[in-house]
Each structure stands twice: as C-alpha cells, then as structure tokens.
Design an enzyme around this catalytic site. Structure first.
Site, PDB file in Angstrom:
ATOM      1  N   HIS A 232     -15.452 -36.573  11.553  1.00 58.33           N
ATOM      2  CA  HIS A 232     -15.034 -35.877  12.586  1.00 58.33           C
ATOM      3  C   HIS A 232     -13.411 -35.276  12.424  1.00 58.33           C
ATOM      4  O   HIS A 232     -13.105 -34.162  12.869  1.00 58.33           O
ATOM      5  CB  HIS A 232     -14.932 -36.739  13.809  1.00 58.33           C
ATOM      6  N   LYS A 331     -10.483 -48.174  16.418  1.00 60.48           N
ATOM      7  CA  LYS A 331     -11.189 -48.805  17.628  1.00 60.48           C
ATOM      8  C   LYS A 331     -10.279 -50.090  18.139  1.00 60.48           C
ATOM      9  O   LYS A 331      -9.331 -50.331  17.468  1.00 60.48           O
ATOM     10  CB  LYS A 331     -12.427 -49.563  17.021  1.00 60.48           C
TER      11      LYS A 331
END
Ligand code: BG6
Length: 481
Positions: A232, A331
C-alpha cells in the site's frame, strides 16, 4: 466461447474467508443495491464447509449495509450459487465444473491463502476450467520476499498470461487515491511544481487505530513492513511521484509505476538504523483498555514483529533525486488517519514580518481517510495593521462536494475486473521490484535491529520515528487532538 462473450461468472474460491465475508460480498451487494452489478454476471461461492443459503447469508449480514435494503439483500443472496468443495479432495472440483456455464467467461477470485494458489490452479486445470479468456484475481501477500514472490509469479505465469492476472492492491481502488491522479494529471498548475526543486519533502502516513484484531496468526509472521509498506505505501508513493503516463491505460500507468519502484534508492542493511524505524505497541499506562501486541490472542509471547514502521525513502531519478520521502504506518496509533503531505520549499527571501501568526511553507495535504479532502496551505496577510503573515487553508472536502454515494475500493476494483480493465492492478514486475527494495531492509533488521522499539498504544509511534524525521529538520504532520 469467444472472449467477447457477455456472460460472466464470478467464482469466489474461499467464499466464507474473512476477505470474502468482510469485503467481497459486501461490495457485490452494494453494487447490486445500486444497480451497478451487470445482470449478465452470475456469482458462485465455493465454500469449504457445508452451508445453506440461509446460513451463508447469516455470515454476510454483519458486514453488509442491509438497513433499508432488506428486500435487496434477500434478492442478492438468491443470486448466489453455493458450491461445496473440500479443497483436499481434488476430484470434488467436478462439482464446480458441473456448476459452471461453459458459455460464460470465468473469473476466479482466489480468496484463499497464497499457499493454495498452485493447488487450486492445478485442480481447475485438471477439470479444464481454464481457458485463454479466464481471469484470475489474487490478493496480497504475494510472497514474503523476492524469491517467494518470484515463485508465485512464475507458477501463475506458467498457467495464465499476464493479461489474465488481476493482482489487487485495494488502496488503488480508493476514491481518494484516484483523486490524487486527477489532481496531478487533470490540472496544469501542479506539474511545474512537482519536483525536487520546488518540493522539500513528502510524507505519506497510513495510521490505524485498530490493532491486529483476529488476524494475529497471519500478522505475527508478517509485520507492518510486509503487510503495509511493501504494497500500500509503495503504491501510494508511486501515485504521488510517477511521471504522467502517455494515456490512462494499463500498459502506460503500470510502466510509470514500475519506473519509480526501480528507481528507489536501496537502503542497505547497514543503513537501516539511520533510515528506518521498527516499533511494537505496548500498553498505554493512561489507558489500559488496549492490551500490548504480545498479549493479543495468537501472538507469540516474545514476538519481535513490528506493528509500526517508518522509512526515509529517496528516488534516484531526475525529478526527485535528493528529496526525502517519509513513509510511516502502524497499528494502535492515536487515530485512523491517512494522508499525503507535500511540503514545498520556503520562499527565497522573507519580506513579511511575523505579526501574531507565523508564515509557513506552502503545503498540500491530501487526506485519504477517514475523510477525503485536499487542503492547500498558503500564507495570507494577518488582518489589521502591519504586513504580517499567517497560514490559511484552501479546502476541498469531497464529502461535502460529492452528493453521490461513496464507493468502497472493492466495488470499484471488482467492476474493473469484470470490465477487463487492468489499470489499477499490479503487474508481476511491480510486485517483484517492491520486494527487491524491501529485502535489504529485512536483512538489515534481522542483523542490526532484531527488537522493535516500544510505543504506547494510542500514541503516534516510537520516539525513534520522530527522531528519524527530526534529523532532517522535519516533524510529522499529526492531526491535532
Ligand atoms: C490490509 C492489511 O491490506 O489493509 C491490514 O493487511 C490493514 O493489516 C488494512 O488493516 C488497512 O486497509 P484500510 O482500507 O482499512 O486502510
């Protein structure tokens, strides 16, 4: 059957997988609700456990936007044809053969772990289910290093031609990412400014508030570099920095992206300490609601997998040489926030005196999520006496601007697959070029940075991430609050 045939069958292998339940079927349902799913497309869901349409529908319900569309949901489910196959019993693929219409074009979506690709292809071939116009769709992880990615590509290319393979990176299906292309190549004002002489640095952030959820088993063998940066982040980087393609066609767009990936300046193993950061979230002492990564279900007790990474990247080509690009993803960060920040160079001289506010370098901030917006920061005269400057934002908010519904990335990409448009899909060389650049970083981490730096869950990552960018005189553009 001729490739021009209009009848198509979308066959989802792994019809109850996480991907199928949470992304593919909700996207197909949304397309159906909004009448974008072509009537000539039949959906076959190949499941590995016995299901009735009712039990299958129950699996999808929590992930589909059903409220107000109950009737459509029942209609949609009735369109799905379930085929039960135990993948360990290749002879059972005869059930799939019986279920398929030989007059339709088959599109096989491999919603399964990559380790199964070869086996599935073999079974499909054995039952003569593959033809020259068959398409297959695959997802990351496409390997865990260059060698394994090459093996996957070689194996697929021994059965399919490159034009039959749709390698998805769902970030390329996001509306905001495509807007980036529209902004760059649909306007003439930016192009002369889009180079290292005018831009001082670029930041690309993909921050997630969530943790690993129930994907620990996969994530604990992957980590942020493989899971997010290799695909990504590098794809976003390509969209921001690639040359204008000759036309908006797959060959041209993919060739420009590949040139960027091949121009990335290698980060050699002995440079990782200065150019990369690895982090892993721990408990936040002020908010113990969130557990540490190593306490997550399915994560090894002493896991050294990174849940955060930041990288200083350079592109060795004429347009970008010498200009730093900072990538970061993680995260359990403070909030969900993805953006591209283009920081332009300072004015050559400062004619205006600060008064009240303070002038800043021009910045273009392209927010990708949760909101889609573009802000261009310019300096304006502070009101009242004197000639002081302060920055103001010229805003373009796509949520307000666009009255139409927001398409999910998978809706857009699934339609592209049905229409045979490869522009937003990766070709084999792109995947391999990305791994070629990632591999020395992994090697360096194993040798010099085996243990990730800790960061508090809910923070903006480890202190080393701020230090990485501060060494060059920059700070990360974190949202306020
Ligand atoms: C996936 C990663 O590809 O992208 C996940 O495997 C990550 O770990 C997800 O959470 C993020 O996607 P999005 O669209 O929610 O930003």
């Amino acid at each position: 059957m001729s490739p021009a045939a209009t009848k198509q069958e979308l066959i989802i292998l792994g019809g109850t997988s996480d991907l199928a339940r949470t992304k593919l079927f909700p996207a197909l349902f949304s397309l159906y609700c909004h009448r974008h799913l072509p009537k000539c497309v039949k959906i076959k869901s190949v499941v590995r456990q016995q299901h009735t349409l009712e039990t299958f529908a129950e699996l999808l319900k929590p992930h589909c936007e059903i409220t107000g569309h109950e009737r459509e949901f029942s209609e949609f489910i009735a369109l799905v044809y379930l085929v039960y196959i135990d993948f360990d019993q290749p002879t059972q693929f005869k059930y799939l053969k019986n279920a398929l219409d030989s007059q339709s074009q088959s599109i096989f979506y491999y919603a399964v772990a990559p380790e199964l690709y070869e086996h599935l292809t073999h079974c499909l071939r054995q039952f003569q289910l593959l033809q020259s116009h068959t398409r297959i769709v695959i997802e990351k992880p496409l390997g865990r290093d260059l060698i394994s990615a090459q093996a996957i590509n070689q194996q697929l290319l021994s059965c399919f031609s490159e034009s039959q393979i749709y390698r998805i990176d769902h970030y390329l299906g996001k509306e905001a990412v495509q807007n980036l292309l529209a902004l760059r190549f649909g306007n003439s004002v930016f192009e002369p400014l889009w180079c290292a002489e005018r831009i001082e640095s670029i930041q690309i952030t993909v921050a997630e508030e969530s943790g690993v959820n129930d994907r620990a088993e996969y994530y604990d063998h992957s980590g942020a570099l493989r899971d997010m940066a290799q695909n990504h982040l590098l794809q976003l980087l390509c969209m921001v920095t690639m040359e204008p393609p000759a036309r908006m066609k797959p060959t041209a767009v993919r060739a420009e992206k590949l040139k960027i990936l091949e121009s990335l300046k290698t980060i050699y193993p002995n440079e990782v300490i200065h150019k990369t950061v690895r982090g892993q979230y721990g408990v936040n002492p002020d908010n113990t609601d969130h557990i540490a990564y190593t306490q997550e279900n399915g994560v090894a007790e002493y896991s050294n997998i990174e849940t955060f990474t930041a990288l200083k990247v350079e592109i060795d080509n004429w347009r970008w040489a010498g200009m730093p690009i900072y990538l970061r993803t993680g995260k359990r960060l403070r909030c969900r926030h993805s953006e591209v920040l283009i920081q332009f160079r300072d004015a050559p001289i400062h004619l205006f005196k600060p008064s009240g506010g303070h002038a800043q370098r021009n910045r273009l901030v392209i927010s990708l999520q949760p909101q889609e917006a573009i802000q261009f920061f310019v300096n304006s005269k502070s009101p009242g006496k004197g000639l002081g400057l302060h920055p103001i934002a010229l805003n373009m908010d796509f949520c307000e601007y666009s009255q139409s519904r927001r398409w999910s990335a998978y809706e857009r990409l699934l339609l592209d697959v049905l229409e045979g448009d490869l522009t937003l899909f990766l070709k084999a060389e792109e995947v391999e070029a990305a791994w070629r650049w990632i591999d020395p970083i992994i090697e360096g981490w194993e040798k010099y940075m085996p243990k990730p730096d800790g960061y508090f869950s809910g923070s903006w990552g480890p202190a080393s991430s701020d230090q990485l960018i501060a060494r060059d005189g920059f700070i990360w553009n974190n949202p306020i609050g």
